[in-house]
Design a protein around this motif. Structure first.
Motif, PDB file in Angstrom:
ATOM      1  N   ALA A  37       0.843  -1.197   0.000  1.00 19.64           N
ATOM      2  CA  ALA A  37       0.000   0.000   0.000  1.00 19.64           C
ATOM      3  C   ALA A  37       0.881   1.250   0.000  1.00 19.64           C
ATOM      4  CB  ALA A  37      -0.926  -0.003   1.212  1.00 19.64           C
ATOM      5  N   LEU A  38       1.959   1.212   0.790  1.00 16.09           N
ATOM      6  CA  LEU A  38       2.877   2.345   0.841  1.00 16.09           C
ATOM      7  C   LEU A  38       3.737   2.432  -0.421  1.00 16.09           C
ATOM      8  CD1 LEU A  38       4.099   2.038   4.554  1.00 16.09           C
ATOM      9  CD2 LEU A  38       2.503   3.726   3.629  1.00 16.09           C
ATOM     10  N   ALA A  39       4.167   1.269  -0.940  1.00 19.27           N
ATOM     11  CA  ALA A  39       5.109   1.266  -2.060  1.00 19.27           C
ATOM     12  C   ALA A  39       4.424   1.506  -3.399  1.00 19.27           C
ATOM     13  CB  ALA A  39       5.873  -0.057  -2.086  1.00 19.27           C
ATOM     14  N   VAL A  40       3.284   0.842  -3.634  1.00 18.64           N
ATOM     15  CA  VAL A  40       2.597   0.970  -4.918  1.00 18.64           C
ATOM     16  C   VAL A  40       1.626   2.152  -4.895  1.00 18.64           C
ATOM     17  CG1 VAL A  40       1.153  -0.189  -6.634  1.00 18.64           C
ATOM     18  CG2 VAL A  40       2.801  -1.518  -5.280  1.00 18.64           C
ATOM     19  N   GLY A  41       0.730   2.156  -3.910  1.00 22.25           N
ATOM     20  CA  GLY A  41      -0.301   3.190  -3.876  1.00 22.25           C
ATOM     21  C   GLY A  41       0.239   4.564  -3.549  1.00 22.25           C
ATOM     22  N   VAL A  62      -4.925   6.748 -13.266  1.00 26.46           N
ATOM     23  CA  VAL A  62      -5.923   5.717 -12.937  1.00 26.46           C
ATOM     24  C   VAL A  62      -5.275   4.343 -12.899  1.00 26.46           C
ATOM     25  CG1 VAL A  62      -8.030   4.566 -13.744  1.00 26.46           C
ATOM     26  CG2 VAL A  62      -7.868   7.069 -13.813  1.00 26.46           C
ATOM     27  N   LEU A  63      -4.376   4.081 -13.833  1.00 23.74           N
ATOM     28  CA  LEU A  63      -3.733   2.774 -13.898  1.00 23.74           C
ATOM     29  C   LEU A  63      -2.848   2.508 -12.678  1.00 23.74           C
ATOM     30  CD1 LEU A  63      -2.878   2.673 -17.697  1.00 23.74           C
ATOM     31  CD2 LEU A  63      -4.319   1.016 -16.481  1.00 23.74           C
ATOM     32  N   VAL A  64      -2.144   3.519 -12.186  1.00 21.94           N
ATOM     33  CA  VAL A  64      -1.331   3.315 -10.980  1.00 21.94           C
ATOM     34  C   VAL A  64      -2.218   3.043  -9.774  1.00 21.94           C
ATOM     35  CG1 VAL A  64       0.271   4.409  -9.354  1.00 21.94           C
ATOM     36  CG2 VAL A  64       0.645   4.634 -11.810  1.00 21.94           C
ATOM     37  N   MET A  65      -3.315   3.787  -9.648  1.00 19.86           N
ATOM     38  CA  MET A  65      -4.241   3.535  -8.546  1.00 19.86           C
ATOM     39  C   MET A  65      -4.869   2.142  -8.678  1.00 19.86           C
ATOM     40  SD  MET A  65      -4.156   6.140  -6.474  1.00 19.86           S
ATOM     41  CE  MET A  65      -2.378   5.967  -6.784  1.00 19.86           C
ATOM     42  N   LEU A  66      -5.174   1.734  -9.905  1.00 14.89           N
ATOM     43  CA  LEU A  66      -5.713   0.394 -10.134  1.00 14.89           C
ATOM     44  C   LEU A  66      -4.675  -0.668  -9.770  1.00 14.89           C
ATOM     45  CD1 LEU A  66      -7.939  -1.464 -11.239  1.00 14.89           C
ATOM     46  CD2 LEU A  66      -6.947  -1.144 -13.521  1.00 14.89           C
ATOM     47  N   ALA A  69      -2.465  -0.488  -7.483  1.00 13.27           N
ATOM     48  CA  ALA A  69      -2.449  -0.598  -6.023  1.00 13.27           C
ATOM     49  C   ALA A  69      -3.638  -1.405  -5.519  1.00 13.27           C
ATOM     50  CB  ALA A  69      -2.447   0.800  -5.402  1.00 13.27           C
ATOM     51  N   VAL A  70      -4.812  -1.148  -6.068  1.00 16.75           N
ATOM     52  CA  VAL A  70      -6.008  -1.905  -5.659  1.00 16.75           C
ATOM     53  C   VAL A  70      -5.813  -3.385  -5.954  1.00 16.75           C
ATOM     54  CG1 VAL A  70      -8.455  -2.283  -6.156  1.00 16.75           C
ATOM     55  CG2 VAL A  70      -7.586   0.048  -5.883  1.00 16.75           C
ATOM     56  N   LEU A  71      -5.317  -3.699  -7.137  1.00  9.69           N
ATOM     57  CA  LEU A  71      -5.135  -5.095  -7.534  1.00  9.69           C
ATOM     58  C   LEU A  71      -4.035  -5.775  -6.723  1.00  9.69           C
ATOM     59  CD1 LEU A  71      -5.370  -4.622 -11.399  1.00  9.69           C
ATOM     60  CD2 LEU A  71      -7.039  -5.792  -9.957  1.00  9.69           C
ATOM     61  N   ARG A  72      -3.017  -5.029  -6.329  1.00  7.14           N
ATOM     62  CA  ARG A  72      -1.916  -5.624  -5.578  1.00  7.14           C
ATOM     63  C   ARG A  72      -2.237  -5.776  -4.094  1.00  7.14           C
ATOM     64  NH1 ARG A  72       0.611  -8.120  -3.055  1.00  7.14           N
ATOM     65  NH2 ARG A  72       2.858  -8.572  -2.992  1.00  7.14           N
ATOM     66  N   VAL A  73      -3.039  -4.870  -3.547  1.00  4.09           N
ATOM     67  CA  VAL A  73      -3.294  -4.870  -2.099  1.00  4.09           C
ATOM     68  C   VAL A  73      -4.671  -5.411  -1.757  1.00  4.09           C
ATOM     69  CG1 VAL A  73      -3.439  -3.438  -0.022  1.00  4.09           C
ATOM     70  CG2 VAL A  73      -1.716  -2.928  -1.773  1.00  4.09           C
ATOM     71  N   LEU A  74      -5.704  -4.820  -2.322  1.00  2.00           N
ATOM     72  CA  LEU A  74      -7.055  -5.153  -1.890  1.00  2.00           C
ATOM     73  C   LEU A  74      -7.571  -6.463  -2.469  1.00  2.00           C
ATOM     74  CD1 LEU A  74      -8.790  -1.648  -1.940  1.00  2.00           C
ATOM     75  CD2 LEU A  74      -7.613  -2.821  -0.063  1.00  2.00           C
ATOM     76  N   LEU A  75      -7.280  -6.730  -3.753  1.00  2.00           N
ATOM     77  CA  LEU A  75      -7.793  -7.962  -4.350  1.00  2.00           C
ATOM     78  C   LEU A  75      -7.258  -9.211  -3.648  1.00  2.00           C
ATOM     79  CD1 LEU A  75      -9.511  -9.371  -6.434  1.00  2.00           C
ATOM     80  CD2 LEU A  75      -7.630  -9.157  -8.075  1.00  2.00           C
ATOM     81  N   PRO A  76      -5.949  -9.374  -3.447  1.00  2.00           N
ATOM     82  CA  PRO A  76      -5.494 -10.569  -2.730  1.00  2.00           C
ATOM     83  C   PRO A  76      -5.884 -10.576  -1.256  1.00  2.00           C
ATOM     84  CG  PRO A  76      -3.650  -9.131  -3.253  1.00  2.00           C
ATOM     85  CD  PRO A  76      -4.825  -8.584  -3.982  1.00  2.00           C
ATOM     86  N   LEU A  77      -6.085  -9.391  -0.685  1.00  2.00           N
ATOM     87  CA  LEU A  77      -6.538  -9.334   0.709  1.00  2.00           C
ATOM     88  C   LEU A  77      -7.946  -9.893   0.846  1.00  2.00           C
ATOM     89  CD1 LEU A  77      -5.861  -8.357   3.603  1.00  2.00           C
ATOM     90  CD2 LEU A  77      -6.850  -6.149   2.973  1.00  2.00           C
ATOM     91  N   LEU A  78      -8.799  -9.571  -0.133  1.00  2.00           N
ATOM     92  CA  LEU A  78     -10.191 -10.034  -0.097  1.00  2.00           C
ATOM     93  C   LEU A  78     -10.360 -11.415  -0.709  1.00  2.00           C
ATOM     94  CD1 LEU A  78     -11.919  -6.683  -1.144  1.00  2.00           C
ATOM     95  CD2 LEU A  78     -11.701  -7.617   1.164  1.00  2.00           C
ATOM     96  N   MET A  79      -9.526 -11.747  -1.697  1.00  2.00           N
ATOM     97  CA  MET A  79      -9.646 -13.026  -2.393  1.00  2.00           C
ATOM     98  C   MET A  79      -8.262 -13.656  -2.530  1.00  2.00           C
ATOM     99  SD  MET A  79     -12.391 -11.872  -5.343  1.00  2.00           S
ATOM    100  CE  MET A  79     -12.753 -13.570  -5.818  1.00  2.00           C
ATOM    101  N   PRO A  80      -7.739 -14.267  -1.468  1.00  2.00           N
ATOM    102  CA  PRO A  80      -6.375 -14.803  -1.484  1.00  2.00           C
ATOM    103  C   PRO A  80      -6.128 -15.807  -2.614  1.00  2.00           C
ATOM    104  CG  PRO A  80      -7.259 -14.773   0.745  1.00  2.00           C
ATOM    105  CD  PRO A  80      -8.395 -14.427  -0.157  1.00  2.00           C
ATOM    106  N   ALA A 104       0.701  -5.810 -12.157  1.00  2.00           N
ATOM    107  CA  ALA A 104       1.910  -5.503 -12.920  1.00  2.00           C
ATOM    108  C   ALA A 104       1.576  -4.935 -14.295  1.00  2.00           C
ATOM    109  CB  ALA A 104       2.768  -6.761 -13.060  1.00  2.00           C
ATOM    110  N   SER A 105       0.525  -5.457 -14.910  1.00  2.00           N
ATOM    111  CA  SER A 105       0.117  -4.959 -16.236  1.00  2.00           C
ATOM    112  C   SER A 105      -0.344  -3.513 -16.165  1.00  2.00           C
ATOM    113  CB  SER A 105      -0.993  -5.843 -16.797  1.00  2.00           C
ATOM    114  OG  SER A 105      -0.549  -7.175 -16.957  1.00  2.00           O
ATOM    115  N   ALA A 106      -1.144  -3.193 -15.148  1.00  2.00           N
ATOM    116  CA  ALA A 106      -1.625  -1.823 -14.987  1.00  2.00           C
ATOM    117  C   ALA A 106      -0.471  -0.872 -14.697  1.00  2.00           C
ATOM    118  CB  ALA A 106      -2.666  -1.763 -13.865  1.00  2.00           C
ATOM    119  N   TRP A 107       0.416  -1.282 -13.811  1.00  2.00           N
ATOM    120  CA  TRP A 107       1.587  -0.466 -13.464  1.00  2.00           C
ATOM    121  C   TRP A 107       2.456  -0.202 -14.692  1.00  2.00           C
ATOM    122  CZ3 TRP A 107       3.728   1.700  -8.966  1.00  2.00           C
ATOM    123  CH2 TRP A 107       5.083   1.991  -9.012  1.00  2.00           C
ATOM    124  N   THR A 108       2.757  -1.251 -15.427  1.00  2.00           N
ATOM    125  CA  THR A 108       3.604  -1.118 -16.610  1.00  2.00           C
ATOM    126  C   THR A 108       2.964  -0.214 -17.650  1.00  2.00           C
ATOM    127  OG1 THR A 108       4.527  -3.319 -16.235  1.00  2.00           O
ATOM    128  CG2 THR A 108       4.763  -2.394 -18.449  1.00  2.00           C
TER     129      THR A 108
END
Length: 396
Positions: free
Chosen positions: A303-307, A340-344, A346-357, A368-372
């Motif tokens: 969350a700190l590094a990506v978001g 938007v892609l950087v914020m996405l 962060a959501v995909l890296r932090v919240l998605l695996p947190l809610l759906m491991p 990674a795709s959104a970040w790139t």
């Protein structure tokens, strides 16, 4: 050449030299954008086994090190050595010296992939002390005491980087990730300090309002954040760390709410900074929960590094690049899509695996795709601007 490099003359010469070596933001932003676009998908491919080749350091710590001491540090160097010219009125590195500093950074990144570890370590350890001392000398010559702590943080990051390389080679009894967590902590503190200056100022300017700082809140926020991060990195007392990090999260959020973030939703060049700062508060909160065993610390770290870091970086890179190349401080759909892609990511890296491991691998690939994509957009739009002279004919 040595006089303007080391700040002996006023920083207002006529334009001269290669445009992309006139101010530090130009080469270092380009390098950071390219590294961000390449290194994250490479790491995910290695992690998931799609690529069997491995970098020079151990793979996991290589990823974290390069994101902190490769990507984030390049942007910090580019920003501070550019802002330093404005803050001090003295010339900052340009021309051959700036080119040498950038080549040192670039050589370190290449060495992390292909060179013997000793070569990588020597190259990697050389840049930050040089930048820190040059920056400190500028500040002291101009008696700009307010920004001296930023120079000291650069030098402390140099020490942290040294402990990383010593621990990665087994020369000291310390986990390499401890040094990298410390580096993230210093970077977060830089973000707290600089965001407290620029975000309310940019917001007030954009909205034509006045935002006065509350001194006790500003000082309490920085103190709580520093204490919480120190307790987390050192692992001294998980309960105290959780309390300090939770307090820091609340204070950072309270501080930000005074900056009227919701009023900036029609101004992408400003709201990206606000959304990113929300991730900073959220990351501190997740680290607090992690101290109590509620979640893995990795969620707070990313969350700190990506978001927070990724978002603030792309927001500040676009804004300062526009300003220092003589362009309007307004972004269009191209840059907004990168935000938007950087914020996405962060959501995909932090919240998605947190809610759906169970979706962890998919989350990594999508994040990674959104970040790139975000940093490829930055490179596509800004590379021509960073390589050519200012539109208004001024130096810089």
């Amino acid at each position: 050449m040595s006089l303007p490099i080391f700040g002996q003359t006023p920083a207002t010469p006529a334009p001269y030299g290669l445009p992309w070596l006139r101010l530090a933001f130009r080469p270092f932003y380009l390098g950071a954008g390219l590294l961000a676009a390449l290194i994250v998908p490479l790491w995910v491919a290695i992690f998931l086994g799609a690529v069997t080749w491995a970098p020079t350091p151990p793979t996991v710590v290589w990823h974290a090190h390069e994101m902190l001491f490769g990507f984030a540090t390049a942007v910090i160097v580019g920003f501070l050595m550019t802002a330093g010219k404005t803050w001090t009125g003295l010339a900052t590195p340009r021309g051959s010296l700036l080119g040498a500093l950038f080549l040192l950074w670039l050589a370190s990144r290449v060495a992390s992939l292909v060179a013997p570890y000793a070569v990588f370590a020597v190259l990697d350890l050389a840049l930050l002390p040089a930048i820190g001392l040059i920056f400190l000398r500028l500040l002291m010559r101009s008696k700009n005491w307010r920004n001296v702590p930023l120079a000291l943080i650069l030098l402390l990051l140099s020490v942290v980087n040294l402990t990383f390389h010593l621990s990665a080679n087994g020369l000291i009894d310390l986990a390499p990730m401890s040094s990298l967590y410390a580096a993230l902590g210093f970077i977060v503190m830089i973000e707290c300090v600089m965001a407290g200056r620029v975000v309310p100022f940019f917001t007030a300017t954009a909205l034509n309002i006045k935002i006065e700082p509350v001194v006790w809140l500003e000082r309490s926020t920085l103190a709580a954040t520093a204490i919480g991060l120190v307790l987390w990195v050192t692992g001294w007392h998980s309960g105290l760390a959780a309390a300090a990090l939770a307090l820091a999260s609340v204070l950072n959020l309270s501080r930000q709410l005074r900056w009227q973030p919701l009023a900036t939703l029609s101004r992408p060049i400003v709201w990206i900074l606000h959304f990113s700062y929300f991730w900073l508060s959220g990351g501190l909160a997740l680290l607090a929960v992690a101290q109590l065993g509620g979640v893995a610390a990795s969620y707070g770290v990313h969350a700190l590094a990506v978001g927070a870091t990724g978002g603030l970086i792309i927001g500040m890179m676009t804004r300062t690049s526009r300003g220092h190349t003589g362009r309007a401080l307004q972004v269009d759909a191209v840059e907004t899509s990168a935000y938007v892609l950087v914020m996405l990511a962060a959501v995909l890296r932090v919240l998605l695996p947190l809610l759906m491991p169970a979706w962890y691998s998919y989350a990594l690939v999508m994040s990674a795709s959104a970040w790139t994509a975000a940093f490829l957009i930055f490179l596509w739009r800004y590379t021509p601007w960073l390589l050519t002279a200012r539109r208004d004919g001024k130096d810089g």
